[in-house]
Design a protein around this motif. Structure first.
Motif, PDB file in Angstrom:
ATOM      1  N   ARG A 112      -2.797   5.802   1.531  1.00 33.27           N
ATOM      2  CA  ARG A 112      -3.860   5.939   0.526  1.00 33.27           C
ATOM      3  C   ARG A 112      -4.981   4.972   0.870  1.00 33.27           C
ATOM      4  NH1 ARG A 112      -0.486   6.141  -5.217  1.00 33.27           N
ATOM      5  NH2 ARG A 112       1.109   7.605  -4.477  1.00 33.27           N
ATOM      6  N   GLU A 114      -7.031   2.796  -0.333  1.00 35.75           N
ATOM      7  CA  GLU A 114      -7.342   1.992  -1.519  1.00 35.75           C
ATOM      8  C   GLU A 114      -7.902   0.651  -1.074  1.00 35.75           C
ATOM      9  OE1 GLU A 114      -4.873   2.391  -4.958  1.00 35.75           O
ATOM     10  OE2 GLU A 114      -3.157   2.798  -3.657  1.00 35.75           O
ATOM     11  N   ARG A 120      -0.731  -3.565  -2.899  1.00 35.04           N
ATOM     12  CA  ARG A 120      -1.506  -2.324  -2.741  1.00 35.04           C
ATOM     13  C   ARG A 120      -2.026  -2.241  -1.308  1.00 35.04           C
ATOM     14  NH1 ARG A 120      -2.662   0.873  -6.502  1.00 35.04           N
ATOM     15  NH2 ARG A 120      -2.568  -0.414  -8.339  1.00 35.04           N
ATOM     16  N   TYR A 121      -1.526  -1.272  -0.586  1.00 33.04           N
ATOM     17  CA  TYR A 121      -1.852  -1.172   0.834  1.00 33.04           C
ATOM     18  C   TYR A 121      -2.327   0.232   1.165  1.00 33.04           C
ATOM     19  CZ  TYR A 121       1.211  -5.102   0.181  1.00 33.04           C
ATOM     20  OH  TYR A 121       1.775  -6.234  -0.324  1.00 33.04           O
ATOM     21  N   GLN A 126       7.493   4.542   0.432  1.00 32.97           N
ATOM     22  CA  GLN A 126       8.073   4.923  -0.861  1.00 32.97           C
ATOM     23  C   GLN A 126       9.436   5.543  -0.635  1.00 32.97           C
ATOM     24  OE1 GLN A 126       5.521   7.770  -2.821  1.00 32.97           O
ATOM     25  NE2 GLN A 126       4.512   6.183  -4.028  1.00 32.97           N
ATOM     26  N   VAL A 280       7.104  -1.040 -10.273  1.00 37.67           N
ATOM     27  CA  VAL A 280       7.843  -0.825  -9.025  1.00 37.67           C
ATOM     28  C   VAL A 280       7.966   0.672  -8.757  1.00 37.67           C
ATOM     29  CG1 VAL A 280       9.083  -3.010  -8.932  1.00 37.67           C
ATOM     30  CG2 VAL A 280      10.108  -1.098 -10.125  1.00 37.67           C
TER      31      VAL A 280
HETATM   32  P1  ATP Z   1      -0.746   2.363  -9.482  1.00 44.57           P
HETATM   33  O1  ATP Z   1      -1.040   2.555 -10.942  1.00 44.57           O
HETATM   34  O2  ATP Z   1      -0.100   1.042  -9.156  1.00 44.57           O
HETATM   35  O3  ATP Z   1      -1.895   2.700  -8.579  1.00 44.57           O
HETATM   36  P2  ATP Z   1       0.239   4.968  -8.953  1.00 44.57           P
HETATM   37  O4  ATP Z   1       0.233   5.661 -10.234  1.00 44.57           O
HETATM   38  O5  ATP Z   1      -0.856   5.226  -7.966  1.00 44.57           O
HETATM   39  O6  ATP Z   1       0.399   3.406  -9.155  1.00 44.57           O
HETATM   40  P3  ATP Z   1       2.481   6.418  -7.961  1.00 44.57           P
HETATM   41  O7  ATP Z   1       1.607   7.405  -7.293  1.00 44.57           O
HETATM   42  O8  ATP Z   1       3.235   6.806  -9.174  1.00 44.57           O
HETATM   43  O9  ATP Z   1       1.635   5.120  -8.262  1.00 44.57           O
HETATM   44  O10 ATP Z   1       3.478   5.769  -6.881  1.00 44.57           O
HETATM   45  C1  ATP Z   1       4.727   5.207  -7.238  1.00 44.57           C
HETATM   46  C2  ATP Z   1       4.862   3.789  -6.763  1.00 44.57           C
HETATM   47  O11 ATP Z   1       4.420   3.645  -5.419  1.00 44.57           O
HETATM   48  C3  ATP Z   1       4.046   2.762  -7.510  1.00 44.57           C
HETATM   49  O12 ATP Z   1       4.686   2.406  -8.693  1.00 44.57           O
HETATM   50  C4  ATP Z   1       4.027   1.613  -6.521  1.00 44.57           C
HETATM   51  O13 ATP Z   1       5.241   0.875  -6.538  1.00 44.57           O
HETATM   52  C5  ATP Z   1       3.927   2.330  -5.214  1.00 44.57           C
HETATM   53  N1  ATP Z   1       2.539   2.377  -4.734  1.00 44.57           N
HETATM   54  C6  ATP Z   1       1.552   3.210  -5.134  1.00 44.57           C
HETATM   55  N2  ATP Z   1       0.416   2.971  -4.454  1.00 44.57           N
HETATM   56  C7  ATP Z   1       0.688   1.953  -3.599  1.00 44.57           C
HETATM   57  C8  ATP Z   1      -0.073   1.250  -2.601  1.00 44.57           C
HETATM   58  N3  ATP Z   1      -1.331   1.563  -2.328  1.00 44.57           N
HETATM   59  N4  ATP Z   1       0.551   0.250  -1.920  1.00 44.57           N
HETATM   60  C9  ATP Z   1       1.844  -0.073  -2.160  1.00 44.57           C
HETATM   61  N5  ATP Z   1       2.604   0.558  -3.069  1.00 44.57           N
HETATM   62  C10 ATP Z   1       2.042   1.562  -3.782  1.00 44.57           C
END
Ligand code: ATP
Ligand code: MG
Length: 421
Positions: A112, A114, A120-121, A126, A280
């Protein structure tokens, strides 16, 4: 440039890999004990899959996808999440034919674009699980239990479970209208993102982290006043099952999954250890996604969690894990001419499952012994012409420094597995 990984990516070094092995093994073990089987889908898919499967108004599709064209001009996207690909594979391979309820899990990289920050990477990992084919709250319960069990088995503490219902096609439209009515006069007070959400996806406002928005959100109408009978019954069932298992949870009416394909149950597991990026993992029911992607109506529910956040929680909580035990045996040579014999011996040791190392830098015997010490091996095998004549080697026990002549055929008997503190 050449000596730095791209922004938002990182290397997992050998010194950290044991955490990953440990977590991955527990995930596989727990999920297989719940009857979930692993599925591995490609790292990229047709862009359209994610646009349809995640939704055009989502943050992911709007601004976070890594999209590129192949040489024929088709649009492809590095997967930002696992559910849409799993459902694509489920439909492509007609998995429902084998089993009316498909229970699948995955582990893998997601991508992603971001703004990188703690937790956040741009490339992250996952794991996730999906149960496709049943509307029953019993399956929602199982998904929550299985996810929770992984964290329990890892030994993580200070976690909490939040649950909510986001309704369905029957009841949500009325709730969205109520939200729009409520926020109508407050639009100017909301952040620019929320002003956009107001038109496109008002449910998403509830999940805004902006302080000013949160003040306005506080008194917004509650979904629980709008759920239809079916959604309400489903949510009560879920609560009943969780209560019967004495799983503690908080009902959080502001917890949402923003898209039309998400229905009924939404849930999140939160860590007290992670600061701003405290989720998490999150999951929920998506009863309309399979048909959105071209299948017939098939209710489903799933969960996805970030591995980096899980592992950093393990490190913060100093969870004890089994580390690699290191090399057990060093095979040293007295001279160049002993190398072929040493190779045979090291092969024999390794084939029997004992880790062994030798010198590759043409070091003297003395330097090889120093290396053996540094590797902290339990035994060193010294290969030299004199002993080879009798099919023997010298075996040095590194703990007490004792040396003895041992027949090559007998070496393994002496190489007891070494325990490290
Ligand atoms: P957030 O609100 O933190 O952006 P999200 O709604 O985008 O989360 P999901 O798409 O539901 O997250 O993803 C499930 C999990 O994957 C998150 O709870 C988090 O632990 C992890 N995750 C999501 N985006 C990232 C990222 N950019 N880097 C690391 N871990 C991530
Ligand atoms: Mg996100």
């Amino acid at each position: 440039m050449l000596s730095r990984a791209p922004k938002g990516t990182s290397d997992i070094l050998p010194s950290q890999i044991d955490y990953w092995y440990y977590a991955e093994n527990i995930i596989k073990e727990v999920l297989q004990s719940y009857g979930y089987r692993e599925i591995r889908t490609p790292a990229f898919e047709h862009t359209e899959l994610f646009v349809r499967g995640i939704g055009e108004t989502s943050d992911i599709v709007n601004k976070e996808m890594f999209t590129f064209q192949d040489r024929k001009g088709r649009s492809l996207t590095l997967r930002p999440e696992g559910t849409a690909p799993v459902v694509r594979a489920y439909l492509e391979h007609n998995l429902s034919r084998e089993n009316p309820l498909s229970k699948l899990f995955y582990l893998g990289n997601m991508f992603r674009c971001e703004k990188p920050q703690a937790g956040r990477y741009r490339q992250f990992n996952q794991f996730g699980l999906e149960a496709i084919g049943s509307p029953s709250a019993l399956v929602d319960t199982e998904i929550i239990l299985a996810s929770w069990a992984i964290y329990q088995k890892l030994g993580l503490t200070n976690l909490s479970l939040m649950i909510n219902s986001v309704g369905c096609r029957e009841c949500r439209p009325e709730y969205l209208e109520a939200l729009k009515d409520y926020f109508h006069d407050k639009k100017k007070l909301l952040c620019p993102d929320c002003r956009e959400r107001y038109d496109k996806n008002p449910l998403r406002i509830l999940d805004c982290k902006n302080k000013q928005c949160q003040i306005e959100i506080k008194n917004s109408p509650s979904i629980f006043d709008y759920l239809c009978k079916d959604c309400d019954r489903h949510f009560q069932q879920l609560r009943k099952y969780l209560d019967s298992l004495q799983i503690a949870y908080q009902v959080n009416p502001l917890l949402v999954r923003g898209l039309d394909y998400y229905t009924k149950t939404a849930f999140e597991i939160i860590s007290g250890e992670l600061g701003a990026q405290n989720a998490v993992g999150g999951g929920g029911r998506y009863d309309y996604l399979v048909e959105e992607l071209g299948g017939k109506h098939t209710p489903a529910v799933g969960f996805a969690a970030g591995m980096e956040r899980m592992i950093s929680t393990m490190e913060k909580q100093e969870i004890k894990i089994p580390f690699w035990e290191g090399i057990k045996v060093f095979v040293a040579t007295v001279a160049q001419e002993d190398i072929s014999a040493a190779l045979k011996i090291i092969n024999h040791i390794r084939e029997n499952g004992v880790s062994a190392e030798m010198d590759f830098l043409d070091k003297s015997l003395k330097a090889q012994m120093r290396l053996a010490n540094k590797l902290d091996v339990s035994h060193t095998v010294i290969v030299g012409q004199e002993e080879l004549k009798e099919q023997k080697v010298i075996l040095k026990n590194m703990a007490d420094g004792q040396q003895e002549k041992v027949a090559i055929s007998q070496i393994l008997r002496y190489l007891q597995p070494k325990k490290k503190g």
